[in-house]
Design an enzyme around this catalytic site. Structure first.
Site, short mmCIF file in Angstrom:
data_model
loop_
_atom_site.label_atom_id
_atom_site.label_comp_id
_atom_site.label_asym_id
_atom_site.label_seq_id
_atom_site.Cartn_x
_atom_site.Cartn_y
_atom_site.Cartn_z
N ASN A 112 0.86 -1.19 0.00
CA ASN A 112 0.00 0.00 0.00
C ASN A 112 0.90 1.24 0.00
OD1 ASN A 112 -1.75 2.09 0.51
ND2 ASN A 112 -2.67 1.18 2.34
N ARG A 150 -2.73 -2.02 -3.34
CA ARG A 150 -3.85 -1.08 -3.25
C ARG A 150 -3.65 -0.01 -4.32
NH1 ARG A 150 -4.71 3.86 0.74
NH2 ARG A 150 -6.79 4.43 0.04
N HIS A 152 -12.50 4.20 -0.46
CA HIS A 152 -12.57 3.30 0.70
C HIS A 152 -13.39 2.05 0.38
CE1 HIS A 152 -12.03 6.96 3.59
NE2 HIS A 152 -10.87 6.36 3.42
N HIS A 166 -16.82 4.66 7.40
CA HIS A 166 -15.37 4.47 7.60
C HIS A 166 -14.81 5.82 8.06
CE1 HIS A 166 -11.27 2.90 6.61
NE2 HIS A 166 -11.05 4.20 6.66
N ARG A 188 -9.32 17.42 5.62
CA ARG A 188 -10.15 17.72 4.45
C ARG A 188 -11.50 18.28 4.88
NH1 ARG A 188 -9.49 11.97 1.59
NH2 ARG A 188 -7.92 11.53 3.16
N GLY A 247 -10.12 4.16 12.33
CA GLY A 247 -9.52 4.50 13.63
C GLY A 247 -10.49 5.19 14.58
N ASN A 281 -12.68 3.17 17.65
CA ASN A 281 -12.12 3.47 18.99
C ASN A 281 -12.78 4.58 19.77
OD1 ASN A 281 -9.83 1.62 18.87
ND2 ASN A 281 -9.16 2.90 17.16
N GLU A 315 -8.40 -3.81 5.42
CA GLU A 315 -8.28 -3.68 3.97
C GLU A 315 -7.18 -4.59 3.43
OE1 GLU A 315 -8.32 0.47 5.14
OE2 GLU A 315 -9.15 0.92 3.18
P1 AMP Z 1 -6.98 5.64 10.68
O1 AMP Z 1 -6.73 6.61 9.54
O2 AMP Z 1 -8.06 4.65 10.38
O3 AMP Z 1 -5.73 5.03 11.24
O4 AMP Z 1 -7.57 6.55 11.89
C1 AMP Z 1 -6.83 7.58 12.47
C2 AMP Z 1 -7.76 8.42 13.35
O5 AMP Z 1 -8.31 7.58 14.39
C3 AMP Z 1 -7.02 9.55 14.07
O6 AMP Z 1 -7.78 10.74 14.01
C4 AMP Z 1 -6.93 9.04 15.49
O7 AMP Z 1 -6.84 10.07 16.45
C5 AMP Z 1 -8.27 8.32 15.59
N1 AMP Z 1 -8.32 7.47 16.79
C6 AMP Z 1 -7.61 6.36 17.07
N2 AMP Z 1 -7.90 5.93 18.34
C7 AMP Z 1 -8.78 6.82 18.85
C8 AMP Z 1 -9.48 6.96 20.09
N3 AMP Z 1 -9.28 6.08 21.09
N4 AMP Z 1 -10.31 7.99 20.25
C9 AMP Z 1 -10.52 8.90 19.28
N5 AMP Z 1 -9.91 8.83 18.07
C10 AMP Z 1 -9.06 7.80 17.86
#
Ligand code: AMP
Length: 395
Positions: free
Chosen positions: A9, A86, A175, A203, A236, A325, A329, A380
């Protein structure tokens, strides 16, 4: 030694690699970051010591160094049996993953006009692994392919028809690999088949998009011609009034400056003035930082509106799904978003939500919720590995 599938990727300044065995279990992963910069770095997950890179290492050098590092640690088990890449934009040329040959490379190059930051680096990754492993079947898996089922009423913009006909201006959606995985996983958890499963999948990562999926097929999605449209994201803006561009021009902001601002300086970062990282933003809001709280409000409100809008594309709904993310979470973001949907009869169980649905196959909806709400970790890379071995074996 077991067979290996390599997943590649390539992002604009990073490379993520993953190795899967023939049962599609992940064996190892690695990340190279800040490529083409003086502080370029690379690491194999779980290793303390970084992988050495040349100064200002480019994508090809980083890829070679990481493959060598996998080999040095005996993680490869010989040459890979297939390689999955990807690729961000497949335009209208690719409705599904394909084996990479010279014709496919040409078509991916043609699509680069629609994704100038992404497709060229995806191609660098493809060319580099073709050089390293010339006899290995390689497969391109497109972010856009899953959305090629969108009906015209969802993919057409209300613009002069020739823009679509002559220049391909339409909604493509992104996505797709993650949204596709959501429908597979939701079906498994609800004991259904993907072909009879209908969901709205959000997502939420650094980039954010939401997709309405009916009977396993993408019916509408929030990202458009480019991955800028739709939800509020890390940097964005998502949706803005197209009249903004003329107004900004009158203020001396030209088109390329506006493009940079909307892609790199807006979203959560722009609103909060502090960070694009949702976790940090939640901490700032907890400490009373009002702009961060407002950024979260705008993020959740926009997302809730899109959940509502996506219902218009479906005749049936089995579940609302959170991933990425943030989606996986952040109980706070999920709760604040779903609060806006009480009129639709959707509600969360506070305990299940706080535990990210860990004890309930991902279910976080309350007993009265009109539709189940699920939290599902995305994968993914796994989808790309499965596609790579499916097409390599069919070859
Ligand atoms: P990704 O691009 O899928 O890796 O997601 C990244 C985003 O997920 C970032 O904005 C991180 O701050 C957010 N993130 C990860 N863990 C947490 C959490 N426990 N609470 C809030 N945001 C989170």
């Amino acid at each position: 030694m077991d067979e290996t599938i390599l997943v590649v990727n390539c992002g604009s300044s990073s490379i993520k690699l993953a190795l899967f065995d023939s049962n599609h279990h992940k064996k190892a992963s690695a990340l190279a970051e800040r490529l083409n910069q003086s502080d370029a770095s690379a690491r194999i997950s779980g290793d303390q010591a970084p992988v050495q890179l040349p100064e200002n290492a480019c994508h090809e050098q980083a890829l070679q160094a990481l493959v060598q590092a996998f080999e040095d640690r005996n993680l490869m088990g010989g040459k890979p049996v297939s390689i999955g890449h990807r690729v961000v934009h497949g335009g209208e040329s690719f409705r599904e993953a394909v084996l990479i040959d010279d014709k496919a490379v040409k078509a991916i190059e043609t699509c680069a006009a629609l994704a100038p930051l992404h497709n060229p680096v995806n191609l660098i990754g493809i060319q580099a692994t073709r050089k390293l492993f010339p006899d290995c079947p390689q497969v391109a898996v497109f972010d856009t392919a899953f959305h090629q089922t969108l009906p015209p009423k969802a993919y057409l913009y209300a613009l002069p028809e020739r823009y679509y006909r002559d220049w391909g201006v339409r909604r493509y959606g992104f996505h797709g690999t993650s949204h596709y995985f959501m429908v597979l996983e939701t079906a498994r958890r609800l004991n259904k088949t993907p072909a009879t499963t209908s969901i709205i999948s959000a997502h939420l990562g650094n980039g954010c998009s939401i997709t309405a999926i009916e009977d396993g097929i993408s019916k509408d999605t929030s990202m458009g011609l480019t991955p800028l449209e739709g939800l509020v994201m890390g940097t964005r803006s998502g949706d803005v009034d197209p009249g903004l561009f003329d107004y900004l021009a009158s203020r001396g902001v030209n088109a390329s400056q506006a493009h940079r601002v909307l892609n790199q300086e807006s979203g959560l970062l722009g609103l909060s003035g502090q960070t694009n990282d949702m976790r940090s933003l939640c901490e700032l809001a907890d400490h009373g930082h009002e702009p961060s709280e407002l950024a979260i409000d705008v993020f959740c409100y926009r997302l809730a509106k899109y959940f509502g809008a996506m219902m218009a594309s479906l005749n049936r709904l089995d579940a609302l799904v959170f991933t990425g993310g943030i989606g996986e979470n952040s109980a706070r973001i999920r709760a604040q978003t779903i609060q806006h949907l009480s009129l639709l009869g959707i509600g969360l169980d506070a305990d299940l939500n706080a535990h990210h649905g860990q004890f309930s196959e991902g279910h976080i909806g309350d007993a009265d919720s009109r539709f189940p709400v699920l939290v599902i970790p995305t994968d993914e890379e796994l989808v790309i590995a499965r596609e790579a071995s499916r097409l390599a074996n069919a070859n």
